[in-house]
Write a protein that holds these residues in place. Structure first.
Motif, PDB file in Angstrom:
ATOM      1  N   GLY A 146       0.793  -1.223   0.000  1.00  0.00           N
ATOM      2  CA  GLY A 146       0.000   0.000   0.000  1.00  0.00           C
ATOM      3  C   GLY A 146       0.826   1.274   0.000  1.00  0.00           C
ATOM      4  O   GLY A 146       0.264   2.379  -0.016  1.00  0.00           O
ATOM      5  N   ASP A 147       2.137   1.150   0.002  1.00  0.00           N
ATOM      6  CA  ASP A 147       3.030   2.314   0.056  1.00  0.00           C
ATOM      7  C   ASP A 147       2.826   3.209  -1.171  1.00  0.00           C
ATOM      8  O   ASP A 147       2.655   2.721  -2.286  1.00  0.00           O
ATOM      9  CB  ASP A 147       4.479   1.821   0.110  1.00  0.00           C
ATOM     10  N   PHE A 148       2.873   4.526  -0.956  1.00  0.00           N
ATOM     11  CA  PHE A 148       2.651   5.470  -2.065  1.00  0.00           C
ATOM     12  C   PHE A 148       3.693   5.308  -3.168  1.00  0.00           C
ATOM     13  O   PHE A 148       3.452   5.710  -4.314  1.00  0.00           O
ATOM     14  CB  PHE A 148       2.653   6.910  -1.555  1.00  0.00           C
ATOM     15  N   ARG A 149       4.839   4.718  -2.850  1.00  0.00           N
ATOM     16  CA  ARG A 149       5.899   4.554  -3.855  1.00  0.00           C
ATOM     17  C   ARG A 149       5.511   3.565  -4.957  1.00  0.00           C
ATOM     18  O   ARG A 149       6.201   3.487  -5.970  1.00  0.00           O
ATOM     19  CB  ARG A 149       7.192   4.123  -3.172  1.00  0.00           C
ATOM     20  N   TYR A 150       4.433   2.835  -4.763  1.00  0.00           N
ATOM     21  CA  TYR A 150       3.921   1.918  -5.792  1.00  0.00           C
ATOM     22  C   TYR A 150       2.764   2.518  -6.569  1.00  0.00           C
ATOM     23  O   TYR A 150       2.095   1.808  -7.323  1.00  0.00           O
ATOM     24  CB  TYR A 150       3.479   0.598  -5.148  1.00  0.00           C
ATOM     25  N   ARG A 151       2.518   3.816  -6.414  1.00  0.00           N
ATOM     26  CA  ARG A 151       1.395   4.460  -7.085  1.00  0.00           C
ATOM     27  C   ARG A 151       1.916   5.471  -8.107  1.00  0.00           C
ATOM     28  O   ARG A 151       2.482   6.506  -7.741  1.00  0.00           O
ATOM     29  CB  ARG A 151       0.492   5.138  -6.058  1.00  0.00           C
ATOM     30  N   PRO A 152       1.748   5.190  -9.394  1.00  0.00           N
ATOM     31  CA  PRO A 152       2.273   6.094 -10.431  1.00  0.00           C
ATOM     32  C   PRO A 152       1.756   7.519 -10.303  1.00  0.00           C
ATOM     33  O   PRO A 152       2.488   8.480 -10.550  1.00  0.00           O
ATOM     34  CB  PRO A 152       1.799   5.445 -11.738  1.00  0.00           C
ATOM     35  N   GLN A 153       0.485   7.680  -9.916  1.00  0.00           N
ATOM     36  CA  GLN A 153      -0.100   9.010  -9.839  1.00  0.00           C
ATOM     37  C   GLN A 153       0.514   9.856  -8.723  1.00  0.00           C
ATOM     38  O   GLN A 153       0.345  11.081  -8.702  1.00  0.00           O
ATOM     39  CB  GLN A 153      -1.625   8.924  -9.659  1.00  0.00           C
ATOM     40  N   LEU A 154       1.226   9.204  -7.786  1.00  0.00           N
ATOM     41  CA  LEU A 154       1.901   9.933  -6.716  1.00  0.00           C
ATOM     42  C   LEU A 154       3.406  10.037  -6.962  1.00  0.00           C
ATOM     43  O   LEU A 154       4.168  10.386  -6.063  1.00  0.00           O
ATOM     44  CB  LEU A 154       1.631   9.253  -5.367  1.00  0.00           C
ATOM     45  N   GLY A 155       3.817   9.740  -8.185  1.00  0.00           N
ATOM     46  CA  GLY A 155       5.237   9.842  -8.510  1.00  0.00           C
ATOM     47  C   GLY A 155       6.053   8.700  -7.956  1.00  0.00           C
ATOM     48  O   GLY A 155       7.224   8.879  -7.601  1.00  0.00           O
ATOM     49  N   GLY A 156       5.445   7.515  -7.900  1.00  0.00           N
ATOM     50  CA  GLY A 156       6.146   6.358  -7.365  1.00  0.00           C
ATOM     51  C   GLY A 156       7.208   5.826  -8.311  1.00  0.00           C
ATOM     52  O   GLY A 156       7.368   6.285  -9.439  1.00  0.00           O
ATOM     53  N   GLY A 157       7.937   4.825  -7.834  1.00  0.00           N
ATOM     54  CA  GLY A 157       8.952   4.190  -8.666  1.00  0.00           C
ATOM     55  C   GLY A 157      10.345   4.289  -8.081  1.00  0.00           C
ATOM     56  O   GLY A 157      10.673   5.204  -7.320  1.00  0.00           O
ATOM     57  N   ALA A 158      11.175   3.319  -8.453  1.00  0.00           N
ATOM     58  CA  ALA A 158      12.514   3.218  -7.885  1.00  0.00           C
ATOM     59  C   ALA A 158      13.448   4.325  -8.353  1.00  0.00           C
ATOM     60  O   ALA A 158      14.327   4.761  -7.609  1.00  0.00           O
ATOM     61  CB  ALA A 158      13.114   1.849  -8.230  1.00  0.00           C
ATOM     62  N   LEU A 159      13.295   4.782  -9.578  1.00  0.00           N
ATOM     63  CA  LEU A 159      14.180   5.839 -10.077  1.00  0.00           C
ATOM     64  C   LEU A 159      14.043   7.101  -9.242  1.00  0.00           C
ATOM     65  O   LEU A 159      15.040   7.700  -8.822  1.00  0.00           O
ATOM     66  CB  LEU A 159      13.877   6.135 -11.548  1.00  0.00           C
ATOM     67  N   PHE A 160      12.814   7.534  -8.991  1.00  0.00           N
ATOM     68  CA  PHE A 160      12.589   8.719  -8.177  1.00  0.00           C
ATOM     69  C   PHE A 160      13.013   8.498  -6.724  1.00  0.00           C
ATOM     70  O   PHE A 160      13.564   9.390  -6.088  1.00  0.00           O
ATOM     71  CB  PHE A 160      11.110   9.122  -8.195  1.00  0.00           C
ATOM     72  N   GLU A 161      12.720   7.320  -6.202  1.00  0.00           N
ATOM     73  CA  GLU A 161      12.923   7.080  -4.770  1.00  0.00           C
ATOM     74  C   GLU A 161      14.379   6.808  -4.409  1.00  0.00           C
ATOM     75  O   GLU A 161      14.897   7.363  -3.439  1.00  0.00           O
ATOM     76  CB  GLU A 161      12.045   5.910  -4.316  1.00  0.00           C
ATOM     77  N   VAL A 162      15.058   5.941  -5.154  1.00  0.00           N
ATOM     78  CA  VAL A 162      16.430   5.578  -4.789  1.00  0.00           C
ATOM     79  C   VAL A 162      17.448   5.838  -5.900  1.00  0.00           C
ATOM     80  O   VAL A 162      18.639   5.990  -5.626  1.00  0.00           O
ATOM     81  CB  VAL A 162      16.517   4.102  -4.327  1.00  0.00           C
ATOM     82  N   GLY A 163      17.000   5.908  -7.152  1.00  0.00           N
ATOM     83  CA  GLY A 163      17.934   6.116  -8.247  1.00  0.00           C
ATOM     84  C   GLY A 163      18.616   7.471  -8.214  1.00  0.00           C
ATOM     85  O   GLY A 163      19.758   7.618  -8.672  1.00  0.00           O
ATOM     86  N   VAL A 164      17.945   8.475  -7.671  1.00  0.00           N
ATOM     87  CA  VAL A 164      18.531   9.816  -7.656  1.00  0.00           C
ATOM     88  C   VAL A 164      19.786   9.892  -6.785  1.00  0.00           C
ATOM     89  O   VAL A 164      20.633  10.770  -6.987  1.00  0.00           O
ATOM     90  CB  VAL A 164      17.504  10.874  -7.198  1.00  0.00           C
ATOM     91  N   TYR A 165      19.927   8.977  -5.833  1.00  0.00           N
ATOM     92  CA  TYR A 165      21.106   9.017  -4.952  1.00  0.00           C
ATOM     93  C   TYR A 165      22.399   8.712  -5.706  1.00  0.00           C
ATOM     94  O   TYR A 165      23.335   9.530  -5.673  1.00  0.00           O
ATOM     95  CB  TYR A 165      20.922   8.048  -3.784  1.00  0.00           C
ATOM     96  N   PRO A 166      22.529   7.554  -6.374  1.00  0.00           N
ATOM     97  CA  PRO A 166      23.771   7.334  -7.121  1.00  0.00           C
ATOM     98  C   PRO A 166      23.951   8.305  -8.286  1.00  0.00           C
ATOM     99  O   PRO A 166      25.082   8.592  -8.681  1.00  0.00           O
ATOM    100  CB  PRO A 166      23.660   5.879  -7.599  1.00  0.00           C
ATOM    101  N   ILE A 167      22.837   8.830  -8.841  1.00  0.00           N
ATOM    102  CA  ILE A 167      22.977   9.855  -9.871  1.00  0.00           C
ATOM    103  C   ILE A 167      23.687  11.082  -9.305  1.00  0.00           C
ATOM    104  O   ILE A 167      24.647  11.594  -9.883  1.00  0.00           O
ATOM    105  CB  ILE A 167      21.603  10.249 -10.453  1.00  0.00           C
ATOM    106  N   ARG A 168      23.222  11.563  -8.147  1.00  0.00           N
ATOM    107  CA  ARG A 168      23.869  12.736  -7.549  1.00  0.00           C
ATOM    108  C   ARG A 168      25.301  12.424  -7.124  1.00  0.00           C
ATOM    109  O   ARG A 168      26.194  13.272  -7.240  1.00  0.00           O
ATOM    110  CB  ARG A 168      23.053  13.236  -6.356  1.00  0.00           C
TER     111      ARG A 168
END
Length: 327
Positions: free
Chosen positions: A163-185
């Motif tokens: 039920g976590d919001f990170r699994y809801r596309p309409q709330l901007g969910g997804g691994a890239l937004f949640e954890v991918g931005v860290y190694p990118i930065r």
């Protein structure tokens, strides 16, 4: 001369606010938590009771308070842009969770609004404020591993509650937004802000429609590459490594070091392995104090704008060019 603390409101009773940001606010003399807002009065009262501030029902009501100078916004990614914009238009400085928005265009609009309003908008990507990364930069500068050839960064976490919001596309969910931005930065910290996407993939979960696994190859004009991996379906990993002409540097818990943890930098060269234990550091307190100094000193928005847009551009490009696999 004593500088008055920045009086802050918290827009949302998110888990990160409870576990990390509000405890950091109460630990730092640079900021003062004034109020916390939730759509549910009882939740706001629970937070306020623990951290010694006022409970406010509704986000808009908090933005109307004249005693709040700045707000911290840990709302889900898909809701962030609306409330960052409303906070800026209400005359508040903003510290917003990462990523700042769901696209570079959206982020650019918010950052431009902050500049026009004479306010500060900072993306709350905390890990660069830990001193361990300065030690890595010092080793690189000393030539400890020769010339830098490549960077590799990984951030993966176990599956969240369904039920976590990170699994809801309409709330901007997804691994890239949640954890991918860290190694990118992290790649940008060491390779510079002019990286380009040379290849990428994203694996989507058919049931939820969000990306749960991914990776990208980033390249700099100087011929140094960065390979990043991230996901929601992994054993926990939070690390990066730098590979040079004479050796390599490895750092574990690179993005999530607890305040009490003494990080270990591993340095490897031919016939030599060395582990250096570094002092513990409080990265959440550090970013709050950096934000407060910037507010009090009237710092230009420009440096924060450049960093945020460079990252948002890479995220956009990964999403646009990635090979997509749905399972």
């Amino acid at each position: 001369m004593t500088v008055a603390p920045v009086r802050m409101g918290v827009l949302s009773c998110a888990d990160i606010a409870w576990r990390r940001m509000l405890p950091a606010m109460t630990a730092s003399p640079a900021v003062l938590p004034v109020a916390v807002a939730s759509r549910e009065t009882a939740k706001a009262e629970t937070f306020a009771g623990r951290f010694g501030c006022d409970a406010v029902t509704g986000y808009a009501a908090l933005l109307e308070r004249p005693d709040v100078e700045a707000v911290y916004i840990p709302l889900p990614t898909g809701l962030r842009a609306e409330w960052v914009g409303r906070a800026l238009r209400a005359g508040k400085h903003v510290l917003a969770e990462k990523p700042l928005a769901t696209s570079r265009e959206e982020a650019e609009g918010l950052l431009s609004l902050a500049e026009r309003s004479g306010l500060l908008l900072v993306e709350n990507l905390v890990f660069p404020h830990h001193s361990q990364h300065e030690e890595v930069r010092r080793l690189l500068g000393e030539g400890a591993i020769g010339e830098l050839r490549s960077f590799a960064g990984d951030f993966g976490i176990p599956p969240r509650d369904p039920g976590d919001f990170r699994y809801r596309p309409q709330l901007g969910g997804g691994a890239l937004f949640e954890v991918g931005v860290y190694p990118i930065r992290a790649a940008q910290l060491f390779l510079g802000g002019d990286l380009e996407v040379c290849g990428a993939f994203l694996r989507y979960d058919a049931a939820t429609g969000v990306d749960v696994d991914g990776g990208a190859l980033l390249c700099s004009p100087r011929g140094v590459s960065a390979q990043i991996r991230f996901g929601f379906e992994h054993s926990y990993r939070s690390s990066y490594s730098l590979w040079g002409s004479l050796g390599s540097i490895f750092l574990d818990r690179a993005y999530t070091s607890p305040d009490s943890m003494r990080p270990v930098v591993r340095l490897e060269r031919q016939d030599h392995v060395e582990e250096r234990t570094l002092p513990a550091d409080r990265q959440f307190v550090n970013i709050l104090e950096s934000f407060a100094r910037s507010v009090r000193q009237g710092e230009s928005q420009a440096v924060h704008t450049v960093q945020a847009l460079a990252q948002a551009g890479l995220v956009d490009e990964i999403r646009r060019t990635a090979r997509r696999i749905t399972i």
